[in-house]
Design an enzyme around this catalytic site. Structure first.
Site, PDB file in Angstrom:
ATOM      1  CG  ASP A   4     -45.658   2.524  63.780  1.00  0.00           C
ATOM      2  OD1 ASP A   4     -45.459   3.456  62.994  1.00  0.00           O
ATOM      3  OD2 ASP A   4     -46.068   1.404  63.417  1.00  0.00           O
TER       4      ASP A   4
HETATM    5  C1  GLC Z   1     -46.148   0.030  60.352  1.00  0.00           C
HETATM    6  C2  GLC Z   1     -46.424   1.509  60.127  1.00  0.00           C
HETATM    7  C3  GLC Z   1     -47.736   1.978  60.665  1.00  0.00           C
HETATM    8  C4  GLC Z   1     -48.749   0.858  60.544  1.00  0.00           C
HETATM    9  C5  GLC Z   1     -48.311  -0.217  61.513  1.00  0.00           C
HETATM   10  C6  GLC Z   1     -49.250  -1.434  61.514  1.00  0.00           C
HETATM   11  O1  GLC Z   1     -44.818  -0.167  60.714  1.00  0.00           O
HETATM   12  O2  GLC Z   1     -45.420   2.427  60.558  1.00  0.00           O
HETATM   13  O3  GLC Z   1     -48.121   3.141  59.914  1.00  0.00           O
HETATM   14  O4  GLC Z   1     -50.043   1.315  60.851  1.00  0.00           O
HETATM   15  O5  GLC Z   1     -46.985  -0.659  61.263  1.00  0.00           O
HETATM   16  O6  GLC Z   1     -49.150  -2.099  60.304  1.00  0.00           O
END
Ligand code: GLC
Length: 737
Positions: free
Chosen positions: A265
C-alpha cells in the site's frame, strides 16, 4: 513475448533496472495534476528515483498515458513498458454506487456487468491495473472505509469479489484483450477490523476468526484469478502485513497459491519504521522483500536501499529476480510488449466513457441498491400529481460519488433535483436547500482542508423550507454525512447525521408529518431519530453519477427499491460490532421471553441492531411457502436442495431478495446463530409466483474445527429461507458425514 524471450530479458537486465521494476511512483512526478492518494510529499521520493520505475499510479487519460509511455520506453535501457495503475473502485467516469451499496444489491451478476463497463472505460483511458476489489470484511461502521467494502457477510463478500474480478479481467482472465483491467484484491488481511474502528490501527484476529470470516472473500478473489494482491497497512496480531512472511509468503503464496504480483500500500514499506518494525528504510526494504512484497508503492525503500542490500549480500538477488519475473509476466499477460498502450486511444475513450449503456446500468444499480428501511402508511411511492417539497443539502449536491471517485467530473453527476425534473416527476415539486451539509467545522480532504462556516442565508433557507413544507402534501428530506466523513482516514466515533440537518428535520416534521428522509452516507448511520421523525427512510449511501435519477425512479414508483442491509445499522454505535452471523452464548438473551437477568444482554439498549442484515422493504408484498427440502439428511458427497415458492401479493412489480441462512446446531467450535449461504433475486409482477432453489453442498457446511481443520462435521443443521436474516421460515436436516 514468449516465456523464453521474457526470461532472456530478465537475464539481460542490470540489478539497477531490476530494482526499478519494483518501484511505483505517482504520476505527480510526471504530471502536476495527477491525483494524490496519500502523503506524497512525505514519501521523500525524487525524480532520480523514478527514471527506471516499473509502474506509475494516479494518472489516467489515453492522451496523457500514451505520451508518458512513449517517452519512458524510449529512455528505458530495455524499453520495458510501464504498468499504469489507479484506484478505479466503483467506476471510472461513469461512477456506480459505492461498493457498500453494490453489496446491498445482493446481485453479483449485475455488479459483474458494472465492473466490465468500469474496466472498458478505464482501459480506454490507458489504465492496466486497478486497486480493486477491496474485499475486507467490515463489522464496524466507525471505520471510514466501510464504504469500499461489501459489508459483513463473508459469503456475500466472496460473491462480490468474484464478480469484481470477473468483471475486470473477463471470465477467461485474458488480460491481453482490449477493455480488460487487471484486478488487485486488497487489503491482505484484516484491515477491516482495526481496533476501535480507527483507521490504520492494528488488528487482533484469532486464526479461527481470520479464516472463518476475513479470508473467504480473499480466497474467492484469488480463485477468480486476481492478477495482483495488496497487503494491508496495518499490523495483524503484532506484525505489519507488509513485513509478514507468515501472511504474504506462507499464507498468500504457499497456502492459497497466489502467483501474481504483490504491491504494497502507499508508502507502507517506509512506514514500517514508524510502526517500530524497522530501524530505518534499509531494514524496511529488507523486511518487505523477504516478506514477499514485489512492488514498493511510493516509498524510498526499494529505490534507495534494495540494490545495496543485494550487493552487500544481505538480500539474495534471487528474491529480486522472482519479484521482477512476476512483474514482467503481468506486463506480458497484458500484451504490453506488443502493444504498450493496450488498446487505449482518444477515440476509444470518447466512445466508451459515460456511454448511454453505462449510464443506464448505473441508474438501474441505484434502484437495485437503495434500501427502503421504513415505509409507514405506504407514504412511498410518491404521486407526482401531489405537491412534494424536496428539502435539504443533498437536493442539489453533485458530491454524491464518494471519496474514491477520483476520475469523475462532478458535472456528470445527476442531482436529486435533476433526477426529479428530468424524470418527468417534477410538475408539482418544489426544491429548497434548507441547510448546508456541515457547519462550523473543518474536514481534511486529499491534501486540502475544507472549512465549513455558517452561511448568512441560513435563517432564510430555514424559513423558506418550513413554508414549503407547510404547503406540501409530502416532504422529501435529502440529508446525510459529508463525502469527506467517509472513506480512507475518515473514521467517526459519532455516526449520526450532522446536527444542523437533524435540527432542520425536527422542525420540518413538526409542520408536516408526511416526511420521507433520503439518507446519503458512506456507512450505516445511527438513524434512530431520523426514523422517529420520518414516515419513510430510504438509505441511498453514495449513489454515483446517476444517483438522482435512480432515486427519483424509486421515490415515484417507476421501480421498486431493491437493496438489502449489507452491514447492520446499529441501534447505537455503542453496540458495535453488531452483526448477523455472531455466535450465540451459553446464556442467550431472548427479547421476546420473560425478563431475564443472567443472560447476554445490555441493561440500557437492545442486542439487536436498528436494521438487521438482509432487511429491506420493497413495493411488493411477498408471501413465502414453507421451506421444502429434497431429503431430511445428506451424506458425504451428496447434495440437498432447499426451495421455496414466493408470490408477489402486492399491486406493484418488485424484486425480492430471497436469502438462505444456515445454522449449524452444534460444532467442535461454536457456530454463528445463522450465516448467509445463498441468495436468489426474483423479479415478480403483481400476482406472479417464482421459485428459489438452493443447492446445499458439503462445502457450505464446512467449518474450522477446534483443531483448525476445515471440514464438515456430522450433525443437525437448520436452514432459514426468507427476506432477511431474522426469518423463521425454516427446515432441519442432518448431515451424516
Ligand atoms: C491508499 C489505499 C489503497 C489505495 C492506495 C493507492 O492509501 O490504502 O487502498 O489503493 O493508497 O491509492
Amino acid at each position: 513475448m514468449t516465456e523464453q524471450e521474457l526470461k532472456h530479458l530478465l537475464q539481460s537486465m542490470s540489478l539497477e533496472e531490476k530494482v526499478g521494476q519494483m518501484v511505483q511512483v505517482t504520476g505527480a512526478f510526471l504530471e502536476e495534476d495527477a491525483v494524490i492518494t496519500g502523503p506524497a510529499a512525505d514519501a521523500g521520493l525524487e525524480l532520480s528515483d523514478c527514471k527506471l520505475a516499473g509502474s506509475i499510479l494516479g494518472i489516467a487519460g489515453a492522451k496523457r498515458l500514451r505520451k508518458i509511455q512513449e517517452r519512458y520506453m524510449e529512455e528505458h535501457p530495455h524499453h520495458i513498458p510501464l504498468l499504469m495503475m489507479a484506484d478505479v473502485i466503483h467506476g471510472y467516469r461513469t461512477v456506480f454506487p459505492i461498493p457498500l451499496a453494490l453489496g446491498a444489491s445482493f446481485h453479483p451478476e449485475l455488479v459483474e456487468k458494472a465492473m466490465t463497463m468500469a474496466a472498458a472505460e478505464a482501459a480506454s483511458a490507458g489504465l492496466h491495473v486497478t486497486f480493486s476489489p477491496m474485499t475486507d470484511l467490515v463489522r464496524d461502521p466507525r471505520w471510514g472505509r466501510v464504504l469500499e467494502s461489501f459489508g459483513e457477510s463473508p459469503w456475500l463478500d466472496a460473491r462480490m469479489a468474484e464478480a469484481y474480478v470477473r468483471g475486470y479481467q473477463g471470465p477467461d482472465n485474458d488480460l491481453s484483450r482490449p477493455g480488460r483491467l487487471s484486478a488487485c484484491d486488497k487489503h491482505f488481511v484484516g484491515y477491516g477490523a482495526p481496533v476501535a474502528g480507527r483507521e490504520y490501527n492494528h488488528a487482533e484476529l484469532s486464526e479461527h476468526t481470520l479464516r472463518e470470516f476475513h479470508l473467504p472473500a480473499k480466497i474467492a478473489a484469488i480463485r477468480a484469478g486476481t492478477a495482483c494482491v495488496m497487503p494491508a497497512f496495518q499490523s495483524l496480531n503484532g506484525v505489519p502485513c507488509t513485513a509478514s512472511e507468515k501472511i504474504v509468503r506462507n499464507l498468500l503464496r504457499d497456502e492459497l497459491g497466489f502467483e501474481g504480483v504483490t504491491i504494497s500500500d502507499w508508502s507502507a514499506v517506509g512506514e514500517l519504521v514508524a510502526q517500530g518494525a524497522a530501524e530505518n528504510t534499509r531494514e524496511a526494504a529488507k523486511l518487505a522483500i523477504e516478506a514477499g512484497i514485489d512492488i514498493d508503492m511510493m516509498s524510498v525503500c526499494y529505490a534507495r536501499e534494495l540494490k545495496g542490500l543485494v550487493e552487500s549480500g544481505e538480500v539474495e538477488e534471487r528474491l529480486v529476480d522472482e519479484a521482477v519475473w512476476r512483474i514482467l509476466t503481468l506486463k506480458n499477460r497484458l500484451g504490453l510488449f506488443e502493444d504498450p498502450f493496450h488498446g487505449a486511444g482518444v477515440q476509444e475513450e470518447k466512445r466508451t466513457v459515460l456511454c448511454e449503456k453505462h449510464r443506464d446500468l448505473a441508474r438501474s444499480l441505484v434502484a437495485e441498491s437503495v434500501i427502503l428501511l421504513k415505509n409507514e402508511d405506504a407514504v412511498l411511492p410518491l404521486d407526482s400529481g401531489s405537491r412534494t417539497a424536496f428539502i435539504g443539502p443533498y437536493v442539489d449536491s453533485t458530491d454524491t460519488c464518494g471519496s474514491w471517485a477520483i476520475f469523475q467530473n462532478r458535472e456528470d453527476t445527476v442531482t436529486l433535483r435533476r433526477g426529479v425534473t428530468e424524470g418527468g416527476y417534477g410538475a408539482n415539486a418544489v426544491f429548497c436547500h434548507g441547510c448546508d451539509v456541515l457547519e462550523n467545522t473543518r474536514v481534511l480532504g486529499f491534501g486540502v482542508e475544507e472549512v465549513f462556516g455558517q452561511s448568512e442565508n441560513r435563517d432564510e433557507w430555514i424559513r423558506e423550507a418550513l413554508q414549503a413544507a407547510k404547503e406540501a402534501d409530502r416532504v422529501v428530506m435529502a440529508l446525510g454525512e459529508h463525502t469527506l466523513q467517509s472513506g480512507e482516514a475518515a473514521s467517526r466515533g459519532d455516526i449520526t447525521i450532522p446536527h444542523q440537518q437533524m435540527e432542520l428535520l425536527r422542525q420540518i416534521s413538526a409542520v408536516n408529518p408526511n416526511v420521507v428522509t433520503v439518507v446519503y452516507s458512506g456507512r450505516p448511520l445511527d438513524l434512530r431519530e431520523v426514523s422517529a421523525c420520518s414516515k419513510a427512510v430510504l438509505a441511498v449511501f453514495l449513489p454515483g453519477t446517476m444517483g438522482g435519477a435512480g432515486i427519483a425512479d424509486v421515490l415515484f414508483g417507476r421501480t421498486s427499491p431493491g437493496g438489502r442491509v449489507s452491514i447492520s445499522f446499529p441501534w447505537s454505535v455503542a453496540q458495535v460490532p453488531v452483526y448477523h452471523d455472531d455466535y450465540t452464548t451459553g446464556r442467550p438473551y431472548d427479547p421476546a421471553g420473560a425478563e431475564q437477568k443472567f443472560v447476554s444482554r445490555y441493561l440500557d439498549m437492545p442486542n439487536e441492531p436498528l436494521y438487521s442484515f438482509g432487511y429491506g422493504l420493497t413495493y411488493g408484498i411477498f408471501r413465502y411457502s414453507p421451506v421444502r427440502l429434497s431429503a431430511g439428511s445428506m451424506g458425504q458427497g451428496q447434495i440437498l436442495t432447499a426451495s421455496v415458492t414466493v408470490k408477489n401479493e402486492g399491486s406493484m412489480a418488485a424484486k425480492e431478495t430471497v436469502q438462505l441462512y444456515l445454522r449449524d446446531e452444534k460444532g467442535t467450535t461454536v457456530r454463528p446463530r445463522r450465516e448467509l449461504k445463498g441468495v436468489k433475486c426474483l423479479y415478480l409482477q403483481p400476482g406472479e409466483e417464482g421459485e428459489a432453489v438452493f443447492e446445499i453442498t458439503e462445502d457450505l457446511l464446512k467449518i474450522w474445527d477446534k483443531h483448525m481443520n476445515f471440514l464438515a462435521e456430522p450433525g443437525w443443521f437448520t436452514i432459514y429461507v426468507g427476506g432477511d436474516s431474522r426469518t423463521e421460515n425454516s427446515a432441519r436436516f442432518r448431515y451424516e458425514g
